[in-house]
Design an enzyme around this catalytic site. Structure first.
Site, PDB file in Angstrom:
ATOM      1  N   CYS A   1     105.063  66.748  26.050  1.00  0.00           N
ATOM      2  CA  CYS A   1     103.905  67.614  25.793  1.00  0.00           C
ATOM      3  C   CYS A   1     104.351  69.077  25.679  1.00  0.00           C
ATOM      4  O   CYS A   1     105.067  69.434  24.763  1.00  0.00           O
ATOM      5  CB  CYS A   1     102.824  67.394  26.845  1.00  0.00           C
ATOM      6  SG  CYS A   1     101.219  68.099  26.379  1.00  0.00           S
TER       7      CYS A   1
ATOM      8  N   HIS B   1     101.720  61.804  26.247  1.00  0.00           N
ATOM      9  CA  HIS B   1     102.148  61.586  27.636  1.00  0.00           C
ATOM     10  C   HIS B   1     102.494  60.120  27.835  1.00  0.00           C
ATOM     11  O   HIS B   1     101.610  59.306  28.105  1.00  0.00           O
ATOM     12  CB  HIS B   1     101.026  61.985  28.600  1.00  0.00           C
ATOM     13  CG  HIS B   1     100.832  63.456  28.713  1.00  0.00           C
ATOM     14  ND1 HIS B   1     101.562  64.239  29.580  1.00  0.00           N
ATOM     15  CD2 HIS B   1      99.999  64.293  28.061  1.00  0.00           C
ATOM     16  CE1 HIS B   1     101.185  65.501  29.457  1.00  0.00           C
ATOM     17  NE2 HIS B   1     100.238  65.559  28.529  1.00  0.00           N
TER      18      HIS B   1
ATOM     19  N   GLU C   1     103.841  58.725  30.300  1.00  0.00           N
ATOM     20  CA  GLU C   1     103.554  58.316  31.688  1.00  0.00           C
ATOM     21  C   GLU C   1     102.077  58.008  31.905  1.00  0.00           C
ATOM     22  O   GLU C   1     101.701  57.461  32.935  1.00  0.00           O
ATOM     23  CB  GLU C   1     104.046  59.392  32.665  1.00  0.00           C
ATOM     24  CG  GLU C   1     103.178  60.632  32.793  1.00  0.00           C
ATOM     25  CD  GLU C   1     103.276  61.619  31.630  1.00  0.00           C
ATOM     26  OE1 GLU C   1     102.585  62.652  31.710  1.00  0.00           O
ATOM     27  OE2 GLU C   1     104.028  61.375  30.670  1.00  0.00           O
TER      28      GLU C   1
END
Length: 195
Positions: free
Chosen positions: A77, A175, A177
């Site tokens: 990001c 993202h 994650e």
């Protein structure tokens, strides 16, 4: 294997650590140049405003350390955007790893671009076992245009680079994650690079 997550006060740190733990990896959180340089893999996260984040990197001297790293580095990001030449956000000079200037979205669509969107044109081992048109989760108001280092793209009013690669540096705008199993697959792919 030692994985270092760069700690500069602008990170999505906890969800990243949890994702790595679910994959069976431990990561150190560090702002120490020696620890970052000696790690096998480095993750450069980022959430927040580009100018403030760059100020923090400069205060710790990490703005000099990061572009010289020789092991695999993954910017996430804002981390990816800071690896670029510059950003229109706060008129920020970047680290100059990727030769691209980050732009503000100019679209009638809602900004920031928040939520799930597809990635396509996948061109790297970073995307092993990740199919074309996989949905990944994003939150951003600025984007990197398409350039020769683009290894994945997304469309949101305009096509932009959802991932970049140059030598040992990788960047993803989304993202991983926070992107379920296929996001974790990307993290796994990164950790296993050059193993």
């Amino acid at each position: 294997m030692e994985i270092a997550i760069i700690d500069y006060g602008a990170g999505n740190i906890k969800s990243l650590q949890f994702a790595l733990q679910r994959l069976g990896y431990q990561a150190i959180l560090s702002a120490d140049a020696a620890a970052i340089k000696s790690a096998d893999k480095v993750i450069f996260p980022g959430v927040g405003q580009a100018n403030n984040a760059m100020r923090k990197l400069k205060a710790s001297g990490l703005d000099v350390v990061i572009p010289k790293l020789t092991q695999p580095v993954l910017g996430i990001c804002l981390g990816m955007q800071l690896l670029c030449s510059s950003s229109e956000e706060g008129n920020t000079e970047g680290l100059g790893v990727f030769d691209v200037d980050v732009k503000r979205f100019k679209t009638s669509l809602k900004i920031p671009h928040v939520g799930w969107n597809t990635i396509s044109g996948l061109q790297s081992t970073l995307f092993t076992n990740i199919p074309e048109k996989t949905f990944m989760y994003s939150v951003h108001s600025f984007y990197a245009p398409l350039v020769k280092e683009t290894i994945a793209l997304t469309n949101y009013g305009t096509q932009f680079s959802s991932a970049l690669q140059k030598n040992n540096f990788y960047g993803v705008q989304f993202h991983p994650e926070k992107s379920s199993k296929l996001g974790e697959q990307l993290i796994k792919n990164f950790v296993e690079l050059c193993e």
